[in-house]
Design a protein around this motif. Structure first.
Motif, PDB file in Angstrom:
ATOM      1  N   GLU A 138       0.832  -1.205   0.000  1.00 44.37           N
ATOM      2  CA  GLU A 138       0.000   0.000   0.000  1.00 44.37           C
ATOM      3  C   GLU A 138       0.868   1.257   0.000  1.00 44.37           C
ATOM      4  OE1 GLU A 138      -3.874   1.936   0.233  1.00 44.37           O
ATOM      5  OE2 GLU A 138      -2.932   0.171  -0.657  1.00 44.37           O
ATOM      6  N   LEU A 142       0.600   3.971  -3.050  1.00 44.59           N
ATOM      7  CA  LEU A 142       0.220   5.364  -2.832  1.00 44.59           C
ATOM      8  C   LEU A 142       1.337   6.329  -3.224  1.00 44.59           C
ATOM      9  CD1 LEU A 142      -1.798   4.985   0.462  1.00 44.59           C
ATOM     10  CD2 LEU A 142      -2.673   5.566  -1.805  1.00 44.59           C
ATOM     11  N   LEU A 168      -4.250  15.444  -1.795  1.00 46.35           N
ATOM     12  CA  LEU A 168      -4.778  14.337  -0.995  1.00 46.35           C
ATOM     13  C   LEU A 168      -3.902  13.088  -1.142  1.00 46.35           C
ATOM     14  CD1 LEU A 168      -8.636  14.621  -1.598  1.00 46.35           C
ATOM     15  CD2 LEU A 168      -7.338  15.297   0.428  1.00 46.35           C
ATOM     16  N   ASP A 171      -0.943  13.340   1.110  1.00 42.66           N
ATOM     17  CA  ASP A 171      -1.304  13.087   2.501  1.00 42.66           C
ATOM     18  C   ASP A 171      -1.515  11.600   2.752  1.00 42.66           C
ATOM     19  OD1 ASP A 171      -2.132  14.189   5.156  1.00 42.66           O
ATOM     20  OD2 ASP A 171      -4.029  13.236   4.624  1.00 42.66           O
ATOM     21  N   GLU A 172      -2.177  10.910   1.823  1.00 40.97           N
ATOM     22  CA  GLU A 172      -2.393   9.474   1.972  1.00 40.97           C
ATOM     23  C   GLU A 172      -1.071   8.711   1.951  1.00 40.97           C
ATOM     24  OE1 GLU A 172      -5.018   8.575  -1.204  1.00 40.97           O
ATOM     25  OE2 GLU A 172      -6.828   9.219  -0.132  1.00 40.97           O
ATOM     26  N   ILE A 175       0.597   8.963   5.359  1.00 41.40           N
ATOM     27  CA  ILE A 175      -0.045   8.054   6.314  1.00 41.40           C
ATOM     28  C   ILE A 175       0.404   6.620   6.054  1.00 41.40           C
ATOM     29  CG2 ILE A 175      -2.259   7.083   7.041  1.00 41.40           C
ATOM     30  CD1 ILE A 175      -3.501   9.849   6.406  1.00 41.40           C
ATOM     31  N   ALA A 176       0.477   6.230   4.784  1.00 46.64           N
ATOM     32  CA  ALA A 176       0.872   4.864   4.435  1.00 46.64           C
ATOM     33  C   ALA A 176       2.306   4.575   4.849  1.00 46.64           C
ATOM     34  CB  ALA A 176       0.699   4.640   2.933  1.00 46.64           C
TER      35      ALA A 176
END
Length: 252
Positions: A138, A142, A168, A171-172, A175-176
């Protein structure tokens, strides 16, 4: 009750959807109907298991370690069931060997204890390795998505909407990366070893039952996940800052 607990375990639905996909069912609508969930939920579950539903080339390919439930002479590796499973295994053996002496009974009991312990440790390590592999896939997906979103800006008709999608995506990706760092660190903290011939025999028995060896997945672990995550975040932020400057000129 055991079947009910297995079904309600977090991630069980995603496991089953991934298994169905690998078996050849790649119709998302059919999967959604069978699971009684929405299509977006199917997409999210498949991606959480390292499968890109938009790429049919992944059909039939093993993306992560096999996650089939364990059942080695009744031992499943579930901590809450260990004592009951050991008692049941001993009862079965004694029923099958009614004339066994005390020494044979003790020898078999020690073998079963070793099998129980090895199965439990194997289940824990495999669980952590699978979660690290899923998080790594993931993370990489991303990060690639960030590049795709940025490239899309060059030809986007709705430029502001496309730029927001890029922001976005960044940002993802952050987080990943953080999620992967946590899971990789957890996987590295959990050792895997066979400390006796009895443990080695139990480990062979697990593999003979069709479950994968763990050595390759352990070797694939990043030796320094914190440092790697720091570098990935630094590269992502540096590129993002430069792109924000370029986007500001375009917007002006």
């Amino acid at each position: 009750m055991a079947a009910l607990r297995s079904w309600s375990r977090p991630g069980r639905r995603a496991d089953l959807l991934a298994t169905a996909w690998q078996a050849g069912e790649t119709n998302v609508s059919a999967l959604a109907e069978a699971a009684r969930v929405s299509r977006p939920t199917v997409y999210a579950d498949l991606r959480s298991r390292g499968i890109d539903p938009d790429d049919r080339r992944t059909k039939g390919k093993s993306m992560i370690l096999d996650i089939a439930p364990l059942d080695i002479e009744g031992f499943t590796g579930i901590a809450d069931h260990l004592d009951a499973q050991l008692d049941a295994a001993l009862r079965r053996w004694r029923q099958e060997h009614p004339d066994a002496g005390m020494e044979e009974d003790q020898t078999e009991g020690m073998r079963l204890v070793g099998l129980m312990d090895t199965t439990y440790r194997y289940a824990n390590v495999r669980y952590l390795l699978v979660h690290e592999q899923v998080a790594r896939a993931e993370r990489d997906r991303l990060l690639h998505q960030v590049e795709l979103r940025w490239e899309a800006l060059s030809t986007a008709a709705a430029w502001l909407a496309a730029h927001h999608a890029y922001v976005l995506a960044v940002d993802e990706a952050r987080i990943a990366i953080d999620m992967w760092r946590e899971r990789a660190a957890a996987a590295r903290r959990q050792p895997w070893y066979c400390s006796s011939p009895r443990d080695e025999a139990a480990y062979r028995q697990i593999q003979e039952a069709g479950h994968p060896a763990l050595e390759q997945a352990l070797a694939d672990l990043d030796p320094a996940p914190a440092e790697t995550a720091e570098h990935l975040l630094a590269d992502l932020d540096q590129a993002h800052e430069r792109r924000l400057q370029l986007a500001a000129e375009t917007l002006r």
